[in-house]
Design a protein around this motif. Structure first.
Motif, PDB file in Angstrom:
ATOM      1  N   PRO A 285       8.202  14.132  -3.181  1.00  0.00           N
ATOM      2  CA  PRO A 285       9.219  13.125  -3.502  1.00  0.00           C
ATOM      3  C   PRO A 285       8.554  11.824  -3.982  1.00  0.00           C
ATOM      4  O   PRO A 285       7.435  11.514  -3.568  1.00  0.00           O
ATOM      5  N   PRO A 286       9.234  11.097  -4.873  1.00  0.00           N
ATOM      6  CA  PRO A 286       8.683   9.819  -5.350  1.00  0.00           C
ATOM      7  C   PRO A 286       8.327   8.910  -4.170  1.00  0.00           C
ATOM      8  O   PRO A 286       9.081   8.801  -3.207  1.00  0.00           O
ATOM      9  N   GLY A 287       7.151   8.307  -4.264  1.00  0.00           N
ATOM     10  CA  GLY A 287       6.713   7.370  -3.242  1.00  0.00           C
ATOM     11  C   GLY A 287       5.735   7.957  -2.240  1.00  0.00           C
ATOM     12  O   GLY A 287       4.898   7.233  -1.707  1.00  0.00           O
ATOM     13  N   LEU A 288       5.811   9.251  -1.968  1.00  0.00           N
ATOM     14  CA  LEU A 288       4.949   9.847  -0.941  1.00  0.00           C
ATOM     15  C   LEU A 288       3.474   9.795  -1.341  1.00  0.00           C
ATOM     16  O   LEU A 288       2.643   9.249  -0.616  1.00  0.00           O
ATOM     17  N   VAL A 289       3.143  10.328  -2.498  1.00  0.00           N
ATOM     18  CA  VAL A 289       1.758  10.333  -2.966  1.00  0.00           C
ATOM     19  C   VAL A 289       1.441   9.028  -3.684  1.00  0.00           C
ATOM     20  O   VAL A 289       0.303   8.541  -3.604  1.00  0.00           O
ATOM     21  N   ASP A 290       2.426   8.458  -4.372  1.00  0.00           N
ATOM     22  CA  ASP A 290       2.238   7.210  -5.112  1.00  0.00           C
ATOM     23  C   ASP A 290       1.647   6.119  -4.203  1.00  0.00           C
ATOM     24  O   ASP A 290       0.809   5.333  -4.640  1.00  0.00           O
ATOM     25  N   LEU A 291       2.062   6.101  -2.964  1.00  0.00           N
ATOM     26  CA  LEU A 291       1.579   5.126  -1.995  1.00  0.00           C
ATOM     27  C   LEU A 291       0.058   5.167  -1.868  1.00  0.00           C
ATOM     28  O   LEU A 291      -0.606   4.144  -1.798  1.00  0.00           O
ATOM     29  N   TYR A 292      -0.506   6.363  -1.870  1.00  0.00           N
ATOM     30  CA  TYR A 292      -1.950   6.526  -1.749  1.00  0.00           C
ATOM     31  C   TYR A 292      -2.688   6.130  -3.030  1.00  0.00           C
ATOM     32  O   TYR A 292      -3.836   5.733  -2.973  1.00  0.00           O
ATOM     33  N   LEU A 293      -2.051   6.322  -4.170  1.00  0.00           N
ATOM     34  CA  LEU A 293      -2.713   6.127  -5.447  1.00  0.00           C
ATOM     35  C   LEU A 293      -2.725   4.674  -5.898  1.00  0.00           C
ATOM     36  O   LEU A 293      -3.458   4.311  -6.829  1.00  0.00           O
TER      37      LEU A 293
ATOM     38  N   GLY B  90     -11.041  10.902  -5.001  1.00  0.00           N
ATOM     39  CA  GLY B  90     -12.138   9.931  -4.977  1.00  0.00           C
ATOM     40  C   GLY B  90     -12.537   9.670  -3.538  1.00  0.00           C
ATOM     41  O   GLY B  90     -12.927  10.584  -2.819  1.00  0.00           O
ATOM     42  N   GLU B  91     -12.380   8.436  -3.101  1.00  0.00           N
ATOM     43  CA  GLU B  91     -12.701   8.060  -1.721  1.00  0.00           C
ATOM     44  C   GLU B  91     -11.466   8.084  -0.812  1.00  0.00           C
ATOM     45  O   GLU B  91     -11.576   7.886   0.387  1.00  0.00           O
ATOM     46  N   LYS B  92     -10.300   8.300  -1.398  1.00  0.00           N
ATOM     47  CA  LYS B  92      -9.047   8.241  -0.645  1.00  0.00           C
ATOM     48  C   LYS B  92      -8.617   9.622  -0.175  1.00  0.00           C
ATOM     49  O   LYS B  92      -8.692  10.593  -0.923  1.00  0.00           O
ATOM     50  N   GLN B  93      -8.141   9.685   1.048  1.00  0.00           N
ATOM     51  CA  GLN B  93      -7.564  10.920   1.566  1.00  0.00           C
ATOM     52  C   GLN B  93      -6.044  10.809   1.472  1.00  0.00           C
ATOM     53  O   GLN B  93      -5.446   9.841   1.930  1.00  0.00           O
ATOM     54  N   ILE B  94      -5.451  11.818   0.858  1.00  0.00           N
ATOM     55  CA  ILE B  94      -3.996  11.885   0.719  1.00  0.00           C
ATOM     56  C   ILE B  94      -3.497  12.960   1.677  1.00  0.00           C
ATOM     57  O   ILE B  94      -4.033  14.068   1.704  1.00  0.00           O
TER      58      ILE B  94
ATOM     59  N   ILE C  13      -3.826  15.337  -8.440  1.00  0.00           N
ATOM     60  CA  ILE C  13      -3.924  14.227  -7.483  1.00  0.00           C
ATOM     61  C   ILE C  13      -5.167  14.322  -6.605  1.00  0.00           C
ATOM     62  O   ILE C  13      -5.442  13.415  -5.829  1.00  0.00           O
ATOM     63  N   GLY C  14      -5.936  15.407  -6.726  1.00  0.00           N
ATOM     64  CA  GLY C  14      -7.159  15.501  -5.935  1.00  0.00           C
ATOM     65  C   GLY C  14      -7.559  16.935  -5.662  1.00  0.00           C
ATOM     66  O   GLY C  14      -7.042  17.875  -6.272  1.00  0.00           O
TER      67      GLY C  14
END
Length: 176
Positions: free
Chosen positions: A166-174, A138-142, A118-119
């Motif tokens: 958990p589902p949704g936590l990182v998905d939101l950023y991606l 990339g340009e996004k900070q998670i 994821i980064g």
């Protein structure tokens, strides 16, 4: 010595005696590890200056009572009041397993068990009540809360932090 080659140990907080002794607050869970230092680097005017220690002892659990060489009066002690103290990174005790120093994981790949890579770890933000992993994708900070339930493994050999978010936590950023 350069600051990037050192770690922050604490801060000279107050004078202890009229003979130039000071109390340094130690920002560590194990202050006794630093009771018998020969020297420290004191930050003065943004430079790290070596200061040699005549004697030191733990004072009230979190403080190190220090008598520096060449500081023999209250006036001389005033010159180092409030200064940060540092030690070389080489003096940090080695950690194993899932314990790590914040600076140690910078540059590690962040891999989520469900999402894959994821980064890249940029560091840990510990300025709030809950420390956060800062991961650059990339340009996004998670931002991922640094909690034991999310941390699966610190893989030093492959320079990876394995997470189980958990589902949704990182998905939101991606999401685009």
């Amino acid at each position: 010595m350069r600051k990037k080659d050192c770690f922050y140990l604490g801060k000279i907080a107050k004078k202890f005696s009229f003979k130039g002794e000071v109390l340094a607050y130690l920002d560590t869970d194990e202050p006794y590890l630093y009771e018998n230092l020969e020297s420290v680097f004191v930050e003065r005017n943004k430079d790290l200056v070596p200061f040699f220690i005549e004697r030191s002892s733990i004072h009230k659990n979190d403080f190190l009572r220090i008598k520096f060489e060449d500081i023999d009066s209250e006036e001389e002690a005033d010159q180092v009041m409030g200064c940060a103290i540092y030690l070389p990174l080489s003096l940090l005790p080695k950690l194993e397993g899932n314990k790590f120093y914040f600076h140690e994981i910078v540059g590690f790949k962040a891999v989520d068990e469900r999402l894959g890579e994821i980064g890249i770890m940029q560091g840990v933000n510990d300025s709030n009540a809950q420390p956060l992993f800062e991961i650059l994708n990339g340009e996004k900070q998670i931002l991922v809360p640094m909690v034991d339930e999310f941390l699966v493994k610190v893989d030093r050999e492959n320079k990876q932090i394995i997470l189980k978010t958990p589902p949704g936590l990182v998905d939101l950023y991606l999401e685009d």
